[in-house]
Design a protein around this motif. Structure first.
Motif, PDB file in Angstrom:
ATOM      1  N   VAL A  56       0.614  -1.353   0.014  1.00 34.86           N
ATOM      2  CA  VAL A  56       0.396   0.434  -0.722  1.00 34.86           C
ATOM      3  C   VAL A  56       1.229   1.310   0.104  1.00 34.86           C
ATOM      4  O   VAL A  56       0.382   2.091  -0.889  1.00 34.86           O
ATOM      5  CB  VAL A  56      -1.037   0.201   1.075  1.00 34.86           C
ATOM      6  N   LEU A  57       2.142   1.264   0.732  1.00 26.79           N
ATOM      7  CA  LEU A  57       2.693   2.671   0.976  1.00 26.79           C
ATOM      8  C   LEU A  57       3.293   2.625  -0.029  1.00 26.79           C
ATOM      9  O   LEU A  57       3.756   3.717  -1.062  1.00 26.79           O
ATOM     10  CB  LEU A  57       3.524   2.613   2.541  1.00 26.79           C
ATOM     11  N   ALA A  58       3.916   1.565  -0.624  1.00 32.52           N
ATOM     12  CA  ALA A  58       4.577   1.776  -2.347  1.00 32.52           C
ATOM     13  C   ALA A  58       4.330   2.271  -3.093  1.00 32.52           C
ATOM     14  O   ALA A  58       4.073   2.785  -4.219  1.00 32.52           O
ATOM     15  CB  ALA A  58       5.079   0.110  -2.117  1.00 32.52           C
ATOM     16  N   LEU A  59       2.667   1.159  -3.079  1.00 35.38           N
ATOM     17  CA  LEU A  59       1.923   2.201  -4.412  1.00 35.38           C
ATOM     18  C   LEU A  59       1.361   3.682  -3.996  1.00 35.38           C
ATOM     19  O   LEU A  59       1.220   4.860  -5.146  1.00 35.38           O
ATOM     20  CB  LEU A  59       0.610   1.862  -4.391  1.00 35.38           C
ATOM     21  N   ALA A  60       1.314   4.241  -2.856  1.00 42.16           N
ATOM     22  CA  ALA A  60       0.572   5.350  -2.727  1.00 42.16           C
ATOM     23  C   ALA A  60       2.111   6.458  -2.086  1.00 42.16           C
ATOM     24  O   ALA A  60       1.687   7.914  -2.946  1.00 42.16           O
ATOM     25  CB  ALA A  60      -0.859   5.671  -1.212  1.00 42.16           C
ATOM     26  N   GLY A  61       2.841   5.729  -1.978  1.00 44.02           N
ATOM     27  CA  GLY A  61       4.277   6.614  -1.950  1.00 44.02           C
ATOM     28  C   GLY A  61       4.171   7.598  -1.093  1.00 44.02           C
ATOM     29  O   GLY A  61       3.086   8.050   0.311  1.00 44.02           O
ATOM     30  N   ASP A  65       9.286  11.059   2.915  1.00 43.21           N
ATOM     31  CA  ASP A  65       9.934   9.853   3.095  1.00 43.21           C
ATOM     32  C   ASP A  65      10.820  10.407   1.428  1.00 43.21           C
ATOM     33  O   ASP A  65      11.275   8.903   1.606  1.00 43.21           O
ATOM     34  CB  ASP A  65       9.760   9.010   3.455  1.00 43.21           C
ATOM     35  N   ASN A  66      10.493  10.761   0.841  1.00 45.85           N
ATOM     36  CA  ASN A  66      10.804  10.386  -1.276  1.00 45.85           C
ATOM     37  C   ASN A  66      10.848   9.261  -1.322  1.00 45.85           C
ATOM     38  O   ASN A  66      11.643   8.220  -2.445  1.00 45.85           O
ATOM     39  CB  ASN A  66      12.927  10.898  -1.028  1.00 45.85           C
ATOM     40  N   ILE A  67       9.230   8.799  -1.336  1.00 44.69           N
ATOM     41  CA  ILE A  67       8.732   7.695  -1.752  1.00 44.69           C
ATOM     42  C   ILE A  67       8.223   8.079  -3.017  1.00 44.69           C
ATOM     43  O   ILE A  67       6.935   8.649  -2.886  1.00 44.69           O
ATOM     44  CB  ILE A  67       7.964   6.488  -0.860  1.00 44.69           C
ATOM     45  N   PRO A  68       8.887   7.967  -4.309  1.00 45.56           N
ATOM     46  CA  PRO A  68       7.976   8.327  -4.933  1.00 45.56           C
ATOM     47  C   PRO A  68       6.260   7.663  -5.413  1.00 45.56           C
ATOM     48  O   PRO A  68       5.928   8.248  -5.721  1.00 45.56           O
ATOM     49  CB  PRO A  68       9.122   7.888  -5.913  1.00 45.56           C
ATOM     50  N   GLY A  69       6.192   6.228  -5.410  1.00 47.46           N
ATOM     51  CA  GLY A  69       4.890   5.594  -5.242  1.00 47.46           C
ATOM     52  C   GLY A  69       4.792   5.134  -6.854  1.00 47.46           C
ATOM     53  O   GLY A  69       5.584   6.017  -7.750  1.00 47.46           O
ATOM     54  N   VAL A  70       2.943   5.486  -6.635  1.00 48.45           N
ATOM     55  CA  VAL A  70       2.794   5.119  -8.199  1.00 48.45           C
ATOM     56  C   VAL A  70       1.976   6.698  -8.676  1.00 48.45           C
ATOM     57  O   VAL A  70       0.837   7.446  -7.213  1.00 48.45           O
ATOM     58  CB  VAL A  70       1.816   4.398  -8.943  1.00 48.45           C
ATOM     59  N   PRO A  71       2.791   7.757  -9.468  1.00 44.10           N
ATOM     60  CA  PRO A  71       1.154   8.973  -9.338  1.00 44.10           C
ATOM     61  C   PRO A  71       0.067   9.099  -9.488  1.00 44.10           C
ATOM     62  O   PRO A  71      -0.271   8.109 -10.285  1.00 44.10           O
ATOM     63  CB  PRO A  71       1.860   9.599 -10.905  1.00 44.10           C
TER      64      PRO A  71
END
Length: 151
Positions: A56-61, A65-71
């Motif tokens: 979930v966090l990977a998708l949302a970014g 914390d400079n986690i790009p995720g999916v726009p």
């Protein structure tokens, strides 16, 4: 992928790709708020199993914390996708099943970014309380008073 066996550490890298509820007692400490997160609190806040939170966090970014995720995919949409597909890997392997064309195109375009984001949000899983005491020596009680590992 937050589960444990007799050593308290999840040794099954594929566990995050399932919808199974993690076994054992799971706790994750937020170092900013000193709040303990359990499987139940993750389900309550995010609507997904604790094993799906990283996806979930990977998708949302997270821009802080400079986690790009999916726009264009926020936490609610990410949680819905995890409820439907079970894991980031399964979602990215089955983007043709995503009904919304724009969302599907973003997932396909930003696939590598989503996978990088998953690596960036991956948690240290083998940290025990004695290691935590080094960073928080003034905390009065162990985070896992019953002896379970804090993850």
């Amino acid at each position: 992928d937050i589960g444990n066996d007799d050593d308290g550490v999840d040794d099954d890298d594929n566990n995050r790709n399932t919808n199974r509820r993690p076994s054992g007692t799971i706790q994750m400490m937020d170092p900013m708020t000193m709040k303990l997160w359990t499987h139940e609190t993750v389900v309550e806040k995010w609507g997904v199993d604790a094993s799906q939170l990283g996806d979930v966090l990977a998708l949302a970014g997270d821009s802080a914390d400079n986690i790009p995720g999916v726009p264009g995919i926020g936490p609610k949409t990410a949680a819905q996708l995890m409820q439907e597909f079970g894991s980031l890997d399964d979602l990215l392997e089955n983007t043709d099943r995503v009904k919304q064309r724009g969302r599907r195109e973003k997932l396909e375009t930003y696939k590598d970014q989503a996978l990088l984001s998953r690596e960036l949000v991956d948690l240290v899983r083998d940290l025990n309380w004695t290691q935590m005491e080094l960073f928080y020596p003034d905390h009065e009680e162990p985070f896992a008073a019953n002896g379970d590992d804090v993850l």
